[in-house]
Design a protein around this motif. Sequence first.
Motif, PDB file in Angstrom:
ATOM      1  N   ALA A  14       0.827  -1.204   0.000  1.00 46.92           N
ATOM      2  CA  ALA A  14       0.000   0.000   0.000  1.00 46.92           C
ATOM      3  C   ALA A  14       0.860   1.253   0.000  1.00 46.92           C
ATOM      4  O   ALA A  14       1.925   1.292   0.624  1.00 46.92           O
ATOM      5  CB  ALA A  14      -0.919   0.015   1.215  1.00 46.92           C
ATOM      6  N   THR A  15       0.388   2.275  -0.698  1.00 48.57           N
ATOM      7  CA  THR A  15       1.062   3.567  -0.665  1.00 48.57           C
ATOM      8  C   THR A  15       0.740   4.314   0.626  1.00 48.57           C
ATOM      9  O   THR A  15       1.587   5.016   1.177  1.00 48.57           O
ATOM     10  CB  THR A  15       0.641   4.429  -1.868  1.00 48.57           C
ATOM     11  OG1 THR A  15       0.927   3.722  -3.074  1.00 48.57           O
ATOM     12  CG2 THR A  15       1.374   5.765  -1.884  1.00 48.57           C
ATOM     13  N   GLY A  16      -0.499   4.158   1.101  1.00 44.28           N
ATOM     14  CA  GLY A  16      -0.901   4.818   2.332  1.00 44.28           C
ATOM     15  C   GLY A  16      -1.509   3.831   3.307  1.00 44.28           C
ATOM     16  O   GLY A  16      -2.083   2.816   2.902  1.00 44.28           O
TER      17      GLY A  16
ATOM     18  N   MET B 161      -4.876  10.151  -3.962  1.00 45.74           N
ATOM     19  CA  MET B 161      -4.222   8.850  -4.036  1.00 45.74           C
ATOM     20  C   MET B 161      -5.105   7.832  -4.737  1.00 45.74           C
ATOM     21  O   MET B 161      -4.635   7.064  -5.598  1.00 45.74           O
ATOM     22  CB  MET B 161      -3.856   8.381  -2.633  1.00 45.74           C
ATOM     23  CG  MET B 161      -2.785   9.239  -1.967  1.00 45.74           C
ATOM     24  SD  MET B 161      -2.444   8.763  -0.251  1.00 45.74           S
ATOM     25  CE  MET B 161      -1.677   7.165  -0.501  1.00 45.74           C
ATOM     26  N   LEU B 162      -6.387   7.827  -4.393  1.00 50.26           N
ATOM     27  CA  LEU B 162      -7.303   6.873  -5.025  1.00 50.26           C
ATOM     28  C   LEU B 162      -7.462   7.166  -6.515  1.00 50.26           C
ATOM     29  O   LEU B 162      -7.562   6.241  -7.330  1.00 50.26           O
ATOM     30  CB  LEU B 162      -8.661   6.916  -4.318  1.00 50.26           C
ATOM     31  CG  LEU B 162      -8.676   6.424  -2.865  1.00 50.26           C
ATOM     32  CD1 LEU B 162     -10.051   6.605  -2.248  1.00 50.26           C
ATOM     33  CD2 LEU B 162      -8.244   4.964  -2.778  1.00 50.26           C
ATOM     34  N   ARG B 163      -7.480   8.444  -6.872  1.00 53.09           N
ATOM     35  CA  ARG B 163      -7.608   8.815  -8.285  1.00 53.09           C
ATOM     36  C   ARG B 163      -6.413   8.325  -9.093  1.00 53.09           C
ATOM     37  O   ARG B 163      -6.525   8.009 -10.270  1.00 53.09           O
ATOM     38  CB  ARG B 163      -7.743  10.332  -8.384  1.00 53.09           C
ATOM     39  CG  ARG B 163      -8.078  10.861  -9.782  1.00 53.09           C
ATOM     40  CD  ARG B 163      -8.491  12.315  -9.706  1.00 53.09           C
ATOM     41  NE  ARG B 163      -7.446  13.140  -9.104  1.00 53.09           N
ATOM     42  CZ  ARG B 163      -7.672  14.309  -8.513  1.00 53.09           C
ATOM     43  NH1 ARG B 163      -8.908  14.779  -8.411  1.00 53.09           N
ATOM     44  NH2 ARG B 163      -6.676  15.010  -8.010  1.00 53.09           N
TER      45      ARG B 163
ATOM     46  N   ILE C 165      -4.804   2.189  -0.272  1.00 53.40           N
ATOM     47  CA  ILE C 165      -4.754   2.636   1.107  1.00 53.40           C
ATOM     48  C   ILE C 165      -5.238   1.485   1.979  1.00 53.40           C
ATOM     49  O   ILE C 165      -6.366   1.021   1.832  1.00 53.40           O
ATOM     50  CB  ILE C 165      -5.620   3.881   1.336  1.00 53.40           C
ATOM     51  CG1 ILE C 165      -5.128   5.039   0.448  1.00 53.40           C
ATOM     52  CG2 ILE C 165      -5.592   4.296   2.806  1.00 53.40           C
ATOM     53  CD1 ILE C 165      -6.021   6.257   0.483  1.00 53.40           C
ATOM     54  N   ALA C 166      -4.378   1.004   2.857  1.00 50.61           N
ATOM     55  CA  ALA C 166      -4.704  -0.127   3.721  1.00 50.61           C
ATOM     56  C   ALA C 166      -5.051   0.367   5.117  1.00 50.61           C
ATOM     57  O   ALA C 166      -4.713   1.493   5.506  1.00 50.61           O
ATOM     58  CB  ALA C 166      -3.533  -1.092   3.790  1.00 50.61           C
ATOM     59  N   LEU C 167      -5.737  -0.493   5.857  1.00 47.76           N
ATOM     60  CA  LEU C 167      -6.088  -0.193   7.248  1.00 47.76           C
ATOM     61  C   LEU C 167      -5.162  -0.975   8.177  1.00 47.76           C
ATOM     62  O   LEU C 167      -5.075  -2.194   8.085  1.00 47.76           O
ATOM     63  CB  LEU C 167      -7.542  -0.589   7.536  1.00 47.76           C
ATOM     64  CG  LEU C 167      -8.645   0.400   7.181  1.00 47.76           C
ATOM     65  CD1 LEU C 167     -10.003  -0.208   7.495  1.00 47.76           C
ATOM     66  CD2 LEU C 167      -8.477   1.712   7.912  1.00 47.76           C
ATOM     67  N   ALA C 168      -4.482  -0.263   9.056  1.00 52.60           N
ATOM     68  CA  ALA C 168      -3.639  -0.941  10.044  1.00 52.60           C
ATOM     69  C   ALA C 168      -4.516  -1.512  11.155  1.00 52.60           C
ATOM     70  O   ALA C 168      -5.534  -0.918  11.517  1.00 52.60           O
ATOM     71  CB  ALA C 168      -2.621   0.034  10.634  1.00 52.60           C
ATOM     72  N   PRO C 169      -4.135  -2.650  11.719  1.00 51.78           N
ATOM     73  CA  PRO C 169      -4.935  -3.280  12.788  1.00 51.78           C
ATOM     74  C   PRO C 169      -4.670  -2.643  14.149  1.00 51.78           C
ATOM     75  O   PRO C 169      -4.320  -3.333  15.119  1.00 51.78           O
ATOM     76  CB  PRO C 169      -4.478  -4.735  12.732  1.00 51.78           C
ATOM     77  CG  PRO C 169      -3.051  -4.652  12.295  1.00 51.78           C
ATOM     78  CD  PRO C 169      -2.985  -3.489  11.329  1.00 51.78           C
TER      79      PRO C 169
END
Length: 244
Positions: free
Chosen positions: A71-73, A136-138, A143-147
């Motif tokens: 992931a970038t973000g 970023m999405l465009r 973009i991932a979610l950290a646990p």
Amino acid sequence: MVVDNHSDDATARIAGEHADTVLVEGPERSAQRNAGIRAANGEWVLWLDSDMVLPPDAVESAVRTAEQEGATGVALPERTIGDGFWTACRALERECYLDEPWLHNPRLVPRDYLLGDGGFHLEMSGPEDADLRMRMLREGRSIALAPVIVDHDEGRLTLPDVLRKRYYYGRSIPAFASQHEGAVGAQGRTVLRSYLRHRGDLARDPAHAAGMVLMRGLEAVGYAVGARRGARDRRQAASSGGPA
């Protein structure tokens, strides 16, 4: 690293006792964050506001998530903590968003990406995180979610506090909308869907759910009034030859 916006209290002195670097920058937090990004020298940048508390393994977990998922973000979901009825209403609201990835803005991003992309939009204070997410999405970035869960200490909220803050954020909405057509409406629809998905949780806490509805209604008013002011400011700036 701490970036202080010309505080008139002991913030800079206290920060100097604990941080490796203390910068004094302004006028608003987009400029402050950009200054921190330029001064940093690591591969990754993770930014926090002064009222946020990270769990001990948050940074390690966020970087590991980025590497494992390519992931970038990486977003770090937040929960509200604090005292009082209205703060509890905000906490209930945030619980509805924890499982909605599209609503979480990145908080860990490669420094090179932020430098190359221009960092945070200087005309925005409030929607600048969402602006970064939409850019970023465009571009097709993931973009991932950290646990992990970040504690956002909002103290003891009052309705006047909430209105003032939403008015302030609302002034940046015209700039945000000009960059991302339809994004404001899409954000609102996603929020409403999250409430619907968590209707059982809201039904189990009717008092705070009712307060949440009232608070969100007042926030909508604050956003709308602020957006009107922001649009007027942009027109005046354009007519005077300043930045729109």
